[in-house]
Design a protein around this motif. Structure first.
Motif, PDB file in Angstrom:
ATOM      1  N   GLY A 192       0.806  -1.217   0.000  1.00  0.00           N
ATOM      2  CA  GLY A 192       0.000   0.000   0.000  1.00  0.00           C
ATOM      3  C   GLY A 192       0.839   1.266   0.000  1.00  0.00           C
ATOM      4  N   THR A 193       0.141   2.389   0.196  1.00  0.00           N
ATOM      5  CA  THR A 193       0.816   3.696   0.197  1.00  0.00           C
ATOM      6  C   THR A 193       1.017   4.149   1.639  1.00  0.00           C
ATOM      7  N   PRO A 194       2.238   4.159   2.110  1.00  0.00           N
ATOM      8  CA  PRO A 194       2.490   4.429   3.536  1.00  0.00           C
ATOM      9  C   PRO A 194       1.885   5.737   4.039  1.00  0.00           C
ATOM     10  N   THR A 195       2.059   6.843   3.296  1.00  0.00           N
ATOM     11  CA  THR A 195       1.558   8.129   3.815  1.00  0.00           C
ATOM     12  C   THR A 195       0.029   8.101   3.956  1.00  0.00           C
ATOM     13  N   LEU A 196      -0.639   7.431   3.016  1.00  0.00           N
ATOM     14  CA  LEU A 196      -2.097   7.338   3.080  1.00  0.00           C
ATOM     15  C   LEU A 196      -2.523   6.466   4.268  1.00  0.00           C
ATOM     16  N   ILE A 197      -1.832   5.356   4.444  1.00  0.00           N
ATOM     17  CA  ILE A 197      -2.150   4.460   5.571  1.00  0.00           C
ATOM     18  C   ILE A 197      -1.990   5.210   6.896  1.00  0.00           C
ATOM     19  N   VAL A 198      -0.889   5.945   7.023  1.00  0.00           N
ATOM     20  CA  VAL A 198      -0.623   6.644   8.290  1.00  0.00           C
ATOM     21  C   VAL A 198      -1.666   7.727   8.549  1.00  0.00           C
ATOM     22  N   SER A 199      -2.001   8.513   7.519  1.00  0.00           N
ATOM     23  CA  SER A 199      -2.972   9.599   7.759  1.00  0.00           C
ATOM     24  C   SER A 199      -4.363   9.039   8.046  1.00  0.00           C
ATOM     25  N   THR A 200      -4.743   7.955   7.379  1.00  0.00           N
ATOM     26  CA  THR A 200      -6.060   7.349   7.645  1.00  0.00           C
ATOM     27  C   THR A 200      -6.113   6.781   9.058  1.00  0.00           C
ATOM     28  N   LEU A 201      -5.028   6.098   9.449  1.00  0.00           N
ATOM     29  CA  LEU A 201      -5.007   5.537  10.809  1.00  0.00           C
ATOM     30  C   LEU A 201      -5.015   6.646  11.855  1.00  0.00           C
ATOM     31  N   ASN A 202      -4.338   7.752  11.549  1.00  0.00           N
ATOM     32  CA  ASN A 202      -4.323   8.878  12.487  1.00  0.00           C
ATOM     33  C   ASN A 202      -5.758   9.331  12.773  1.00  0.00           C
ATOM     34  N   GLN A 203      -6.563   9.432  11.724  1.00  0.00           N
ATOM     35  CA  GLN A 203      -7.960   9.855  11.913  1.00  0.00           C
ATOM     36  C   GLN A 203      -8.742   8.830  12.742  1.00  0.00           C
ATOM     37  N   LYS A 204      -8.535   7.554  12.442  1.00  0.00           N
ATOM     38  CA  LYS A 204      -9.272   6.511  13.175  1.00  0.00           C
ATOM     39  C   LYS A 204      -8.863   6.491  14.657  1.00  0.00           C
ATOM     40  N   VAL A 205      -7.567   6.672  14.900  1.00  0.00           N
ATOM     41  CA  VAL A 205      -7.054   6.635  16.276  1.00  0.00           C
ATOM     42  C   VAL A 205      -7.616   7.796  17.094  1.00  0.00           C
ATOM     43  N   GLN A 206      -7.687   8.975  16.461  1.00  0.00           N
ATOM     44  CA  GLN A 206      -8.174  10.160  17.186  1.00  0.00           C
ATOM     45  C   GLN A 206      -9.633   9.997  17.617  1.00  0.00           C
ATOM     46  N   ALA A 207     -10.356   9.131  16.926  1.00  0.00           N
ATOM     47  CA  ALA A 207     -11.776   8.955  17.243  1.00  0.00           C
ATOM     48  C   ALA A 207     -12.013   7.887  18.299  1.00  0.00           C
ATOM     49  N   SER A 215      -8.417  11.501  24.720  1.00  0.00           N
ATOM     50  CA  SER A 215      -8.377  12.413  25.868  1.00  0.00           C
ATOM     51  C   SER A 215      -8.446  13.842  25.327  1.00  0.00           C
ATOM     52  N   SER A 216      -8.447  14.816  26.212  1.00  0.00           N
ATOM     53  CA  SER A 216      -8.669  16.198  25.764  1.00  0.00           C
ATOM     54  C   SER A 216      -7.543  16.724  24.855  1.00  0.00           C
ATOM     55  N   ASP A 217      -6.304  16.240  25.041  1.00  0.00           N
ATOM     56  CA  ASP A 217      -5.215  16.770  24.208  1.00  0.00           C
ATOM     57  C   ASP A 217      -4.867  15.860  23.031  1.00  0.00           C
ATOM     58  N   CYS A 218      -5.736  14.925  22.732  1.00  0.00           N
ATOM     59  CA  CYS A 218      -5.453  13.973  21.652  1.00  0.00           C
ATOM     60  C   CYS A 218      -5.338  14.684  20.296  1.00  0.00           C
ATOM     61  N   ALA A 219      -6.207  15.665  20.061  1.00  0.00           N
ATOM     62  CA  ALA A 219      -6.180  16.364  18.769  1.00  0.00           C
ATOM     63  C   ALA A 219      -4.855  17.094  18.564  1.00  0.00           C
ATOM     64  N   ASN A 220      -4.341  17.724  19.623  1.00  0.00           N
ATOM     65  CA  ASN A 220      -3.047  18.409  19.520  1.00  0.00           C
ATOM     66  C   ASN A 220      -1.918  17.419  19.235  1.00  0.00           C
ATOM     67  N   LEU A 221      -1.954  16.298  19.963  1.00  0.00           N
ATOM     68  CA  LEU A 221      -0.884  15.311  19.791  1.00  0.00           C
ATOM     69  C   LEU A 221      -0.902  14.689  18.391  1.00  0.00           C
ATOM     70  N   SER A 222      -2.084  14.635  17.783  1.00  0.00           N
ATOM     71  CA  SER A 222      -2.179  13.997  16.464  1.00  0.00           C
ATOM     72  C   SER A 222      -1.326  14.737  15.421  1.00  0.00           C
ATOM     73  N   LEU A 223      -1.014  16.002  15.702  1.00  0.00           N
ATOM     74  CA  LEU A 223      -0.211  16.799  14.768  1.00  0.00           C
ATOM     75  C   LEU A 223       1.291  16.649  15.036  1.00  0.00           C
ATOM     76  N   GLN A 224       1.612  16.008  16.143  1.00  0.00           N
ATOM     77  CA  GLN A 224       3.037  15.893  16.533  1.00  0.00           C
ATOM     78  C   GLN A 224       3.639  14.598  16.036  1.00  0.00           C
ATOM     79  N   LYS A 225       4.809  14.717  15.423  1.00  0.00           N
ATOM     80  CA  LYS A 225       5.557  13.528  14.995  1.00  0.00           C
ATOM     81  C   LYS A 225       6.309  12.945  16.185  1.00  0.00           C
TER      82      LYS A 225
END
Lengths: 219, 156
Positions: free
Chosen positions: A160-175, A179-189
């Motif tokens: 598959g396409t790694p960048t697509l897999i990572v960004s899709t999983l990021n969205q699923k994980v955030q949902a 916790s309250s700071d999860c959205a901020n952390l999602s932007l951090q590498k």
């Protein structure tokens, strides 16, 4: 009072990893990323099962990794892989556990083989009429790391396409029980690794658990 | 193959202690290897601006000792060298701690001893090889890291 240790020059610390976050980021995560090029260079790695790739990571940590191997060889820090892990269930055992007695800190790493942004990365599914916990759900429901505050998921993308897999999983994980700071952390590498992100979740006992998500592109 | 190399060292050391060099006295070469390993393990947990300097000596009076100092990196101090510290200096340091204990028991024990002064710390043990092996250096260094962390309360 020990006069000797009182006289050591501090700038500002005497020890190399003064807190657990420094220990995680400058030692554990740095070692994981350092191993990447060697793991990727292994002939036929993409065709291996998850456990075999994980075993290669363990081998790298213990014998080849310039960042962390001395810590394991001198027993300053301990590494346990799946068959040595001591968890409540013999069927649900952690893939990797790193323990620093000096920091009284335990760090669990769950490994996954991925061919796309699979739901099992986040939570389990019904198999043979029985619900089987999986992915980050194991941290949230305390199957893993009941007494810890941080952990990591290390995934091996074999198709598959790694960048697509990572960004899709990021969205699923955030949902998933964020916790309250999860959205901020999602932007951090994680230590500036492109294929990574962070998250934090509320566990079943109410504690906040921080997860580092790292991905190896083995395609 | 890596695993075998890693396991071979403890096996060889076990054989040395119990067969090849059983009851042998420690040499300065052994002490240098001990100090080298102690330094490398201790520095795994020491802040990067600091380094550990070691001096070692087989004493004519009491076993053997190593003396460690923590200095800033770049200081003009030899990393590892044979010590020129007089036995009387070390004995004075020992006297401060061990003899006080001996008054109570009326007995002076020959035990491995760590003595801390404001400048350095001494590790004093027997003059037997078995006390100064590379494996022993790893265990001693990890023990000392624990002391450092407790004494400096360095962890957040």
């Amino acid at each position: 009072m020990n006069l000797f240790y009182q006289n050591i020059p501090r700038h500002p610390f005497v020890v190399k990893f003064p807190d657990t976050q420094t220990l995680i980021e400058r030692l554990y995560l740095a070692a994981i990323l350092d191993a990447y090029t060697r793991i990727r260079a292994i002939s036929g790695i993409v065709g291996l099962m998850e456990n075999k790739i994980r075993n290669e990571v363990v081998r790298d940590f213990k014998f080849n990794n310039p960042i962390i191997k001395e810590y394991f060889q001198s027993k300053t820090i301990y590494l346990a892989s799946e068959n040595q892990a001591n968890t409540a269930s013999l069927e649900q055992r952690t893939d990797l556990e790193i323990h620093s007695g000096h920091h009284q800190h335990n760090f669990v790493i769950e490994c996954k083989n991925l061919t796309h942004a699979e739901n099992r990365y986040v939570q389990g599914r019904i198999k043979n009429g029985e619900y089987r916990h999986d992915g980050l759900e194991k941290f949230v429901d305390l199957t893993y790391a009941e007494t810890d505050d941080e952990g990591a998921m290390l995934s091996f993308i074999v198709n598959g396409t790694p960048t697509l897999i990572v960004s899709t999983l990021n969205q699923k994980v955030q949902a998933f029980k964020p916790s309250s700071d999860c959205a901020n952390l999602s932007l951090q590498k994680c230590v500036e690794w492109d294929l990574s992100f962070q998250s934090s979740h509320i566990c079943t006992n109410g504690k906040v658990f921080r997860l580092y998500h790292l991905f190896y592109d083995l395609t | 193959m890596d695993l075998w190399i890693l396991k071979k060292k403890p096996f060889r050391e076990f054989y040395d202690i119990h067969v090849h060099r059983k009851d042998a006295q420690v040499t300065e070469r052994d002490l240098e290897a001990y100090a080298q390993k102690f330094k490398s393990v201790f520095e795994l947990m020491l802040a990067e601006h600091l380094t550990l300097c070691c001096e070692y000596k087989v004493s004519r009076q009491f076993g053997a000792f190593v003396c460690f100092r923590i200095v800033e990196k770049g200081s003009k101090v030899a990393a590892i060298k044979r010590s020129s510290i007089e036995d009387s200096t070390v004995f004075h340091a020992i006297k401060q701690t061990q003899l006080e204990d001996a008054y109570g028991s009326n007995r002076l024990n020959e035990l491995p001893t760590r003595i801390y002064t404001s400048e350095c710390f001494y590790l004093i043990k027997s003059h037997f090889f078995k006390d100064w092996t590379v494996r022993q250096a790893i265990a001693d260094a990890n023990e000392e890291v624990k002391t450092m962390i407790q004494e400096t309360q360095a962890l957040a």
